[in-house]
Scaffold this motif. Structure first.
Motif: not given
Length: 609
Positions: A436-443, A460-461, A513-517
């Motif tokens: 679940l956490q892998a499917a969501i990025s948060v800013v 980090y992600g 960070r979100a882009i990389l995840k």
């Protein structure tokens, strides 16, 4: 975009993790069982330590016999020198063996005890990470971190105290009593009875003092928590000229800890005083009894020396046992208190048969969801919401409308009281948290960074990302320019919570960070509300690149950031009261149009968090 976890190893690891968590929670407040769990992991090493200590004490006691034999051999030594030489050689051999066994025990324990400390600290940290957000909201970070260390340190001290302070004198007393039986069986029986009575009395008194030791452990953890809390908010303390007030407050906590510590230590001293008085009388009686036997011709001079030395061994040994015992009581109480706090059963454990989330189409659904935070009124009431894959949706509404709660439930920080939340038609209550956490990025609005390099923070992600991947993400997030200007570039340390960077710089790092995840679902929580106009323009451009081909849910105070979105959802009191395109809602009377009008007039608007 599809996220599928086919790893048998990953599934096995998650099953072990769930089982491990359930097992650990059984040890809350059960310190002896907890210690035994970790000793059992390294049975061979602990068995060697135990055998070596037993052998060392045995050789030490046997050396008392060697002294007696040497003394008894001396009167005839000139006529029979070989008898004296033999007794001397035996005594030297016993002393040598005694020292060798201690060194073996010390060598093995220096590895085994340290590894046990590492095992328990790792497990406590693993278990702590599995707690729900409500657990962390109710406790200070400093208190929790101090308890992780306190648990490991208490186990280390207990093992060392048992091995070097409690076990040797206990074995010495038992062995000495057995050896006294060779001189006088009634004397030995009396020693057994008195020792058993004294031990039972000390045990009863020690248990009565447990509450004092636990109170001290709790106060010590509270002081650690206050330290971390104040140091972490030092800017706020100085901004409000509150240094004197914080010093007084901390002084109060220190005084409370000192009082609790004094009560604990004074109780231990009372136990030691009782024991010292009893053992002094016992040793005097023992030696007097032996001298009386000598006057009757029923004991040799060597026996008098033997019993005298054994009497002192019993005196010092039982005293050391008492000291170790009361010290152990304190450390066991601290271990019990720390484990009780850390090993509280997880409030939101992963479902026993949780499966990986498979995201083929990143749709999001809230089906009749109701939710209330503990002890508070209902925040969401029968919320029903459908978001298509790739759709950009903005959440708008006054404070307390439930916008942030929607994002929290989607990340499964909490479980709804009623209804369910689904991603790609899968109920997130039954999927693995990792997937679940892998499917969501948060800013988020308040970007948090670790006290690590920018490189580590950005990937980090995605820990396996190369430095080239990180640089591409930085280019897309428009942060490569200020990173290049830093003395150490990507290796620059961000500082505690990223304090070495400005708000706009931290925001761009979060976007990188979100882009990389590269998750299919993106959550934006007031991502530009605290920025100046120039920074907002740069970050808005970076966000546009980030949102491409993703399902986006954004909370925004500045409605200008939502004008390119596909749909706006207006919430009030936990319900959807309006929805539509930005252009459509701007023409319809309601919360959105009123807020937009205030913004256009550039007058202060109410906070919408």
């Amino acid at each position: 975009m599809e996220l599928v976890d086919h790893s048998d190893r990953g599934r096995a690891s998650r099953v072990r993790g769930r089982r491990h968590s359930r097992v650990l929670s059984r040890y809350a407040g059960r310190p002896i069982r907890l210690i035994w769990r970790y000793i059992a992991r390294r049975k061979t090493a602990h068995a060697i330590v135990l055998a070596s200590v037993v052998a060392a004490v045995g050789f030490a006691l046997a050396s008392q016999y060697g002294i007696r034999n040497l003394i008894d051999a001396l009167p005839q030594g000139r006529a029979h020198p070989q008898t004296v030489a033999y007794a001397f050689a035996v005594l030297v051999g016993l002393i040598f063996a005694d020292n060798v066994m201690w060194r073996v025990a010390g060598w093995v324990s220096s590895r085994a005890f340290v590894r046990v400390t590492g095992d328990i600290r790792q497990d406590m940290f693993d278990y702590l990470m599995g707690h729900a957000p409500t657990f962390f909201a109710d406790k200070q970070p400093g208190v929790l971190s101090s308890r992780v260390s306190a648990t490991a340190n208490a186990v280390y001290v207990i093992e060392n105290t048992v091995a070097w302070t409690a076990l040797p004198p206990t074995l010495t007393v038992i062995g000495a009593i057995v050896m006294v039986a060779t001189v006088s069986l009634p004397m030995s029986i009396a020693l057994v009875a008195i020792s058993a009575l004294l031990t039972a009395c000390l045990f009863w008194l020690a248990r009565k003092g447990t509450s004092r030791h636990e109170a001290f452990a709790s106060q010590a953890a509270s002081v650690d928590g206050e330290l971390v809390d104040v140091i972490g908010n030092m800017g706020l303390v100085r901004a409000f000229s509150a240094v004197p007030a914080e010093l007084r407050r901390f002084g109060g906590h220190l005084e409370a800890e000192a009082v609790a510590r004094r009560r604990s230590l004074l109780y231990l001293e009372k136990l030691r005083l009782v024991h010292a008085f009893a053992t002094a009388l016992l040793s005097a009686a023992l030696l007097g009894w032996t001298i009386w036997l000598w006057t009757q011709g029923r004991a040799t001079t060597g026996d008098v020396v033997l019993v005298g030395s054994l009497g002192f061994a019993i005196l010092h040994g039982s005293r050391d046992v008492a000291v170790a015992f009361v010290d152990l009581t304190q450390h066991v109480a601290r271990l019990a208190e720390a484990s009780q706090t850390l090993l509280t059963p997880h409030a939101m454990p992963e479902a026993p048969k949780a499966i990986p989330l498979i995201v083929r189409e990143a749709t999001v659904d809230f089906d009749n969801v109701s939710f209330a935070y503990p002890g508070r009124r209902r925040v969401l009431s029968d919320l029903t919401l459908h978001i298509e894959a790739g759709e950009r949706v903005g959440l708008v509404g006054p404070s307390g409308a439930g916008k942030s709660t929607v994002l929290a439930l989607l990340q499964r920080f909490y479980d709804p009281a009623n209804g369910c939340v689904r991603i790609s038609d899968q109920d997130i209550s039954y999927v693995t948290l990792q997937s679940l956490q892998a499917a969501i990025s948060v800013v988020p609005q308040d970007v948090t960074l670790f006290h690590r390099s920018l490189l580590d923070n950005i990937r980090y992600g995605c820990p396996d990302a190369t430095e080239a991947d990180v640089k591409r993400a930085c280019e897309d997030a428009s942060c490569m320019d200020f990173i290049a200007a830093l003395p150490d570039g990507l290796n620059t340390i961000a500082g505690d919570r990223g304090t070495k960077l400005s708000g706009g710089q931290r925001q761009r790092i979060a976007i990188a960070r979100a882009i990389l995840k590269d998750s299919p679902i993106l959550l934006l929580d007031e991502a530009t509300s605290a920025l100046d106009t120039a920074s907002e323009i740069v970050i808005q451009a970076a966000l546009e690149r980030l949102m491409k081909n993703r399902t986006v849910i954004a909370i925004a105070h500045r409605l200008s950031t939502l004008q390119s979105f596909d749909r706006i959802i207006v919430m009030n009191r936990g319900r959807v009261v309006q929805e539509g395109t930005p252009a459509k809602l701007a023409m319809v009377p309601g919360i959105y149009r009123d807020t937009l009008a205030r913004h256009n007039r550039r007058t202060p608007a109410p906070t919408m968090n």
